[in-house]
Design an enzyme around this catalytic site. Structure first.
Site, short mmCIF file in Angstrom:
data_model
loop_
_atom_site.label_atom_id
_atom_site.label_comp_id
_atom_site.label_asym_id
_atom_site.label_seq_id
_atom_site.Cartn_x
_atom_site.Cartn_y
_atom_site.Cartn_z
N ARG A 320 0.84 -1.19 0.00
CA ARG A 320 0.00 0.00 0.00
C ARG A 320 0.88 1.24 0.00
O ARG A 320 1.88 1.30 0.72
CB ARG A 320 -0.91 0.04 1.25
CG ARG A 320 -2.12 -0.86 1.17
CD ARG A 320 -3.09 -0.41 0.07
NE ARG A 320 -4.23 -1.30 -0.10
CZ ARG A 320 -4.26 -2.33 -0.95
NH1 ARG A 320 -3.21 -2.61 -1.70
NH2 ARG A 320 -5.35 -3.07 -1.05
N ASP A 344 3.85 -0.05 -7.18
CA ASP A 344 2.56 -0.41 -7.79
C ASP A 344 1.42 0.34 -7.10
O ASP A 344 0.31 0.37 -7.60
CB ASP A 344 2.35 -1.93 -7.64
CG ASP A 344 1.08 -2.42 -8.32
OD1 ASP A 344 0.84 -2.01 -9.47
OD2 ASP A 344 0.33 -3.19 -7.69
N GLU A 349 -4.60 7.33 -5.11
CA GLU A 349 -4.68 6.60 -6.38
C GLU A 349 -5.86 7.09 -7.21
O GLU A 349 -6.97 7.12 -6.67
CB GLU A 349 -4.80 5.09 -6.12
CG GLU A 349 -3.52 4.54 -5.50
CD GLU A 349 -3.50 3.02 -5.34
OE1 GLU A 349 -4.51 2.37 -5.67
OE2 GLU A 349 -2.48 2.49 -4.91
N HIS A 368 -1.34 0.10 -9.83
CA HIS A 368 -1.97 -0.87 -8.93
C HIS A 368 -2.43 -2.12 -9.70
O HIS A 368 -3.61 -2.47 -9.76
CB HIS A 368 -3.16 -0.24 -8.19
CG HIS A 368 -3.50 -0.96 -6.93
ND1 HIS A 368 -3.99 -0.30 -5.82
CD2 HIS A 368 -3.44 -2.27 -6.57
CE1 HIS A 368 -4.23 -1.18 -4.85
NE2 HIS A 368 -3.90 -2.39 -5.29
N1 LIG Z 1 -0.83 -4.38 -5.24
C1 LIG Z 1 -1.84 -5.23 -5.21
O1 LIG Z 1 -2.60 -5.30 -6.16
C2 LIG Z 1 -2.02 -6.12 -4.05
C3 LIG Z 1 -1.67 -5.68 -2.82
N2 LIG Z 1 -1.84 -6.50 -1.75
C4 LIG Z 1 -1.45 -5.97 -0.46
O2 LIG Z 1 -0.37 -6.72 0.04
C5 LIG Z 1 -0.42 -6.73 1.44
C6 LIG Z 1 -0.19 -8.13 1.96
O3 LIG Z 1 -1.18 -9.01 1.51
P1 LIG Z 1 -1.22 -10.52 2.04
O4 LIG Z 1 0.14 -11.07 2.05
O5 LIG Z 1 -2.25 -11.23 1.28
O6 LIG Z 1 -1.70 -10.27 3.52
P2 LIG Z 1 -1.35 -11.14 4.79
O7 LIG Z 1 -2.28 -10.71 5.84
O8 LIG Z 1 -1.28 -12.58 4.43
O9 LIG Z 1 0.13 -10.66 5.18
C7 LIG Z 1 0.41 -9.44 5.79
C8 LIG Z 1 1.52 -9.69 6.77
O10 LIG Z 1 1.97 -8.43 7.25
C9 LIG Z 1 2.34 -8.63 8.58
N3 LIG Z 1 2.44 -7.38 9.30
C10 LIG Z 1 1.49 -6.68 9.94
N4 LIG Z 1 2.00 -5.59 10.50
C11 LIG Z 1 3.32 -5.60 10.21
C12 LIG Z 1 4.39 -4.72 10.52
N5 LIG Z 1 4.20 -3.63 11.23
N6 LIG Z 1 5.60 -5.04 10.05
C13 LIG Z 1 5.81 -6.14 9.31
N7 LIG Z 1 4.83 -7.01 8.99
C14 LIG Z 1 3.59 -6.73 9.43
C15 LIG Z 1 1.28 -9.55 9.12
O11 LIG Z 1 1.72 -10.21 10.28
C16 LIG Z 1 1.09 -10.50 7.97
O12 LIG Z 1 1.90 -11.66 8.11
C17 LIG Z 1 -1.76 -6.13 1.81
O13 LIG Z 1 -1.59 -4.79 2.15
C18 LIG Z 1 -2.53 -6.18 0.55
O14 LIG Z 1 -3.49 -5.20 0.49
C19 LIG Z 1 -2.33 -7.76 -1.85
C20 LIG Z 1 -2.71 -8.23 -3.07
C21 LIG Z 1 -2.62 -7.44 -4.28
O1 LIG Z 2 -6.12 -7.23 -2.93
C1 LIG Z 2 -5.53 -6.19 -2.69
O2 LIG Z 2 -5.23 -5.81 -1.56
C2 LIG Z 2 -5.21 -5.30 -3.80
O3 LIG Z 2 -4.53 -4.33 -3.58
C3 LIG Z 2 -5.80 -5.55 -5.10
O4 LIG Z 2 -6.50 -4.39 -5.42
P1 LIG Z 2 -7.54 -4.38 -6.64
O5 LIG Z 2 -8.62 -5.33 -6.29
O6 LIG Z 2 -6.81 -4.81 -7.85
O7 LIG Z 2 -8.04 -2.98 -6.70
#
Ligand SMILES: NC(=O)C1=CN([C@@H]2O[C@H](COP(=O)(O)OP(=O)(O)OC[C@H]3O[C@@H](n4cnc5c(N)ncnc54)[C@H](O)[C@@H]3O)[C@@H](O)[C@H]2O)C=CC1
Ligand SMILES: O=C(O)C(=O)COP(=O)(O)O
Length: 632
Positions: A320, A344, A349, A368
């Protein structure tokens, strides 16, 4: 002598039959009289119950059990419909951002799907009161205003992806709206995008591409850096972070990770060392961000933390934008601390067109796109459609973000206790004399089970519902019960009492105590001065078993008259006659007393609500000392 003004709930004759049979055949206390003339046999009752339980109780989620239980006990005040109306029409599902077709198809089989993309905040607020569900991605801000504008109709917000930082969870909870997400289907897509950015940044792919398209051939300018042997710090070792780590290992990188909540053995299993924040950022050549945006991660990468990084560090952010102070990043890029960044996601945004960060020559950007693969979008669409449909059906999705998870086997076991809990709450509040507000409620669960194996959150929510709903316009469900109680200054404490009985039943009895109030039925007060009522589940049916210090035994259905009278012959007949003369059908009666020929309590179940005159006549029977009419 005051009677309650609580609105009536609908009655279902089938349930009366069940209750009557229950009263007639399963009476436990010797003075329990049934006035039922039901001809349904016990065998039939168990058949009814058997089919009911086997058909319904395979369900796996909280709301479904609530719905099942509530429809069985004729409550129209359904948890998930705040306006107390059971909707029979198809729900309306607003999809405000592009969603995969497979998900849309699934939604269409269940409800009316309105795909309205690019709504302004005002347009979203204008539409939302006509919608039962809203499905968003990261582009729609589901603010408090949206929940307010929904006027109680919106029951579920589905986030077709992981991050729920664009949904005001606190407001959702306050408005009793469930929020679900699709946490797994885009993990690989996001991880692959992270790796794509890592590699293309290291080899200047985007810059070189733009340069060639501008007619140039700049081989010396775009000399890159190698990945093999370099240290990558994965910040946030969750689903995406660990997949990035796995892939980076395959590229020959040395991977370390920082995540205060990740188990060390999971990291060890893929050859990753978990380290402190400072150690991670100060030793890494590449830093890849994968933590959620929360108050504690907001701008965690700032001037101070950039200054601790190794010179020429390279940063990838597919998490994010808000976890980076973007102005500080521009400064770190300009002063050479950060050699390159690949981003990304952005604080705003889309980012402003003149964003220095986006325009920076050492920055690679994508709009994104982390979750934007065909596969991931079909996956999240189906994942979120299933969760939203489940929630609208009354189920609580396994991906609920703002409600407790209760395992399916616990749910089905607790189902009859859920009804009992709500009814005890309803009874308790009606026993409080008008004017004295309830502030403190204690619930005592007697159980042979180890307290650690008894999850009472659902029961507490239902007691809260039973107490609050009759005296306010709040609509309580598992999402908002604790919040609403707190907001109304109602403190609900719980106590578990270990009893020596069969642990086959999760709970022996539930006692609801209301302290520091006056009662409109003094006999409901214990000698310690608080209102106390007890209930049990007998043969699957909730019963009231104690009022104050008087034992009674009545199934909790329909309406109830509680009378305290001098314990003398003829009382049952006299009160029964008054009701009979006015065509009020008595469904059961139970008498409890503390000692012979002193005081007794008569609990009379009535199918119809007696009019004021009838109640007055009961009050005029000389031996009747006090009475109260209660609606269940
Ligand atoms: N750019 C995109 O399109 C996408 C972005 N994301 C973003 O990626 C991030 C992670 O997604 P997931 O791995 O599926 O979530 P997840 O919940 O599986 O992993 C997040 C991890 O961050 C850790 N965490 C929390 N606070 C923390 C801190 N202060 N320092 C270090 N680690 C910390 C948690 O313990 C957890 O293990 C989310 O913010 C999600 O929104 C996810 C999918 C697509
Ligand atoms: O799943 C997430 O956290 C994402 O950031 C993906 O975002 P989007 O659904 O592609 O707008």
């Amino acid at each position: 002598m005051a009677t309650s003004s609580i609105s009536r709930v609908a009655k279902n004759p089938t349930n009366f039959s069940i209750r009557n049979v229950e009263s007639q055949k399963k009476s436990i206390f010797s003075r329990h009289l049934s006035f039922s003339n039901s001809s349904i046999s016990l065998q039939k009752l168990s058949l009814v119950k058997g089919s009911y339980f086997s058909r319904k109780f395979h369900t796996t989620t909280v709301f479904n059990v609530l719905e099942t239980v509530e429809s069985k006990s004729d409550l129209l005040s359904r948890t998930q419909y705040p306006d107390n109306v059971v909707r029979t029409e198809r729900p309306t599902i607003l999809v405000s951002e592009k969603l995969g077709e497979a998900g849309l198809d699934l939604l269409r089989t269940f409800g009316n799907v309105d795909c309205s993309y690019n709504l302004s905040p005002e347009e979203l607020c204008a539409k939302i009161s006509l919608c039962d569900a809203l499905i968003v991605r990261s582009g729609t801000k589901v603010t408090r205003q949206v929940f307010e504008a929904a006027k109680g109709r919106l029951k579920v917000v589905g986030r077709a992806g992981v991050g729920i930082d664009n949904v005001d969870l606190q407001a959702a909870t306050e408005f009793g709206c469930l929020v679900v997400n699709a946490p797994t289907a885009n993990t690989i897509a996001a991880a692959e995008h992270g790796i794509a950015l890592l590699a293309s940044m290291a080899r200047n792919v985007a810059q070189a591409d733009a340069s060639m398209k501008a007619g140039k051939w700049q081989r010396n300018k775009y000399v890159g850096v190698s990945l093999v042997g370099k240290t990558l710090a994965v910040m946030g070792f969750g689903k995406v972070g660990s997949e990035v780590a796995r892939r980076a290992k395959g590229l020959g990188m040395h991977v370390i990770a920082h995540d205060p909540y990740a188990p060390a053995d999971r990291a060890r299993a893929i050859g990753v060392e978990l380290v402190s924040f400072d150690q991670a950022i100060s030793t890494a050549d590449f830093i890849s961000l994968h933590m959620p945006l929360t108050p504690s991660t907001n701008r965690v990468f700032n001037d101070e933390t950039f200054s601790k990084m190794k010179k020429d560090v390279r940063i990838i952010n597919v998490a994010r934008g808000g976890v980076i102070d973007e102005d500080a990043l521009v400064r770190a890029l300009d002063n050479g601390t950060v050699a390159q960044a690949a981003l990304d996601v952005f604080t705003e945004e889309p980012p402003p067109k003149d964003s220095k960060l986006v325009q920076h020559e050492n920055v690679t950007v994508t709009p994104h796109l982390g979750a934007s693969t065909k596969e991931a979008q079909e996956g999240v669409a189906v994942e979120i459609a299933e969760a939203v449909v489940g929630a609208l059906r009354g189920e609580l999705s396994a991906t609920a973000v703002n409600a407790p998870m209760v395992p399916p086997e616990v749910l089905s076991e607790l189902a009859p206790y859920v009804t009992l809990a709500e009814k005890l709450g309803r009874l308790a509040v009606q026993l409080v004399a008008g004017g004295s507000g309830i502030q403190s409620v204690k619930v005592v669960y007697e159980s042979a089970r180890d307290p650690a194996n008894l999850d009472t959150r659902l029961l507490r929510a239902m007691i809260t519902k039973g107490i609050i709903e009759p005296i306010s316009d709040s609509h309580i469900n598992l999402v908002n019960a604790d919040f609403t109680a707190k907001q109304k200054g109602l403190r609900i404490s719980e106590e578990r009492v270990l009893v020596d009985s069969s642990s086959e039943n999760p709970i022996d009895s539930i006692q609801v105590q209301v302290s520091n109030v006056e009662s409109k039925f003094a006999s409901a007060l214990t000698e310690n001065g608080y209102i106390s009522i007890d209930g049990r589940v007998k043969y699957g049916i909730p019963h009231l078993t104690r009022v104050g210090s008087f034992e009674v035994d009545v199934s909790l259905d329909g309406n109830l008259i509680l009378c305290r009278q001098v314990d003398q012959p003829g009382m049952i007949g006299r009160v029964g006659n008054i009701l009979g003369e006015r065509n009020v059908n008595v469904s059961f009666m139970s008498v409890g007393r503390t000692a012979k020929r002193t005081k007794a309590i008569m609990a009379i179940g009535v199918d119809e609500e007696p009019d004021k005159d009838t109640l007055k006549k009961i009050g005029e029977v000389p031996a009747v000392e006090e009475f109260v009419f209660l609606e269940l």
